[in-house]
Design an enzyme around this catalytic site. Structure first.
Site, mmCIF file in Angstrom:
data_model
loop_
_atom_site.group_PDB
_atom_site.id
_atom_site.type_symbol
_atom_site.label_atom_id
_atom_site.label_comp_id
_atom_site.label_asym_id
_atom_site.label_seq_id
_atom_site.Cartn_x
_atom_site.Cartn_y
_atom_site.Cartn_z
ATOM 1 C CB VAL A 140 -35.816 22.039 -2.628
ATOM 2 C CG1 VAL A 140 -34.337 21.927 -2.628
ATOM 3 C CG2 VAL A 140 -36.273 22.665 -3.964
ATOM 4 N N PRO A 141 -35.643 18.855 -0.841
ATOM 5 C CG PRO A 141 -35.918 16.512 -1.461
ATOM 6 C CD PRO A 141 -35.832 17.726 -1.976
ATOM 7 C CB CYS A 142 -33.181 21.012 2.877
ATOM 8 S SG CYS A 142 -34.409 21.953 3.529
ATOM 9 C CG HIS A 143 -36.956 16.597 4.882
ATOM 10 N ND1 HIS A 143 -37.555 17.323 3.614
ATOM 11 C CD2 HIS A 143 -37.574 15.303 4.606
ATOM 12 C CE1 HIS A 143 -38.209 16.183 2.951
ATOM 13 N NE2 HIS A 143 -38.039 15.248 3.538
#
Length: 172
Positions: A140-143
């Site tokens: 889950v690409p919170c970056h």
């Protein structure tokens, strides 16, 4: 006698250091930065806080598919993940996390843009808080979420890891 469900915990090496993967029977629910001997107390606290009871099974091979997908991601062969995930959070957090998965590989969105996407343009701080609590980073690409000014801000794994992930995605 009732059998407790299993909580599968496994460690893998990556270019951003060791990751500890945590899954329930239905899918991946947490990725923690660090070796399992360091992360296990945090994971146990997280499980307790979220009222998840289960017998911890270390290194049982339950993560074969996600390990393969993460290895492909780090080697530039994969841009998204299709392993089953189990979101553990509030309805608002889950809504934010699902919106993060729509951010295309190699691009970024600001907290303000995410707030607009989920239909709550004034929730910028709440978006930041939900992003910070994302239990499944990378998948889950919170970056991919940055400040409105374009700066890298906050990342549970450290800004060095966030910068590495964004650079990795730029070079593929």
């Amino acid at each position: 006698m009732v059998n407790k469900p299993y909580v599968f915990v496994e460690e893998m090496e990556t270019p951003v250091g060791p990751l500890t993967l945590v899954s329930l029977e239905k899918g991946l629910c947490k990725i923690d930065f660090g070796k399992v001997d360091v992360t296990l107390p945090r994971i146990q606290g997280w499980l307790k806080k979220n009222k998840i009871q289960g017998e911890i099974q270390l290194g049982q091979g339950a993560h074969e598919e996600i390990i393969h997908q993460l290895q492909d991601y780090f080697s530039g062969k994969r841009q998204s993940f299709d392993c089953p995930v189990v979101y553990i959070g509030t309805p608002f957090q889950i809504k934010v996390w699902k919106s993060l998965q729509a951010i295309p590989f190699g691009t970024t969105k600001s907290y303000k843009e995410i707030a607009s996407i989920i239909g709550n343009p004034k929730a910028v701080r709440a978006i930041g808080s939900a992003n910070n609590k994302n239990p499944i980073p990378i998948v889950v690409p919170c970056h991919r979420v940055i400040g409105t000014n374009g700066r890298l801000v906050g990342y549970a794994g450290g800004l060095d890891k966030k910068e590495f992930l964004l650079e990795l995605e730029k070079t593929v």
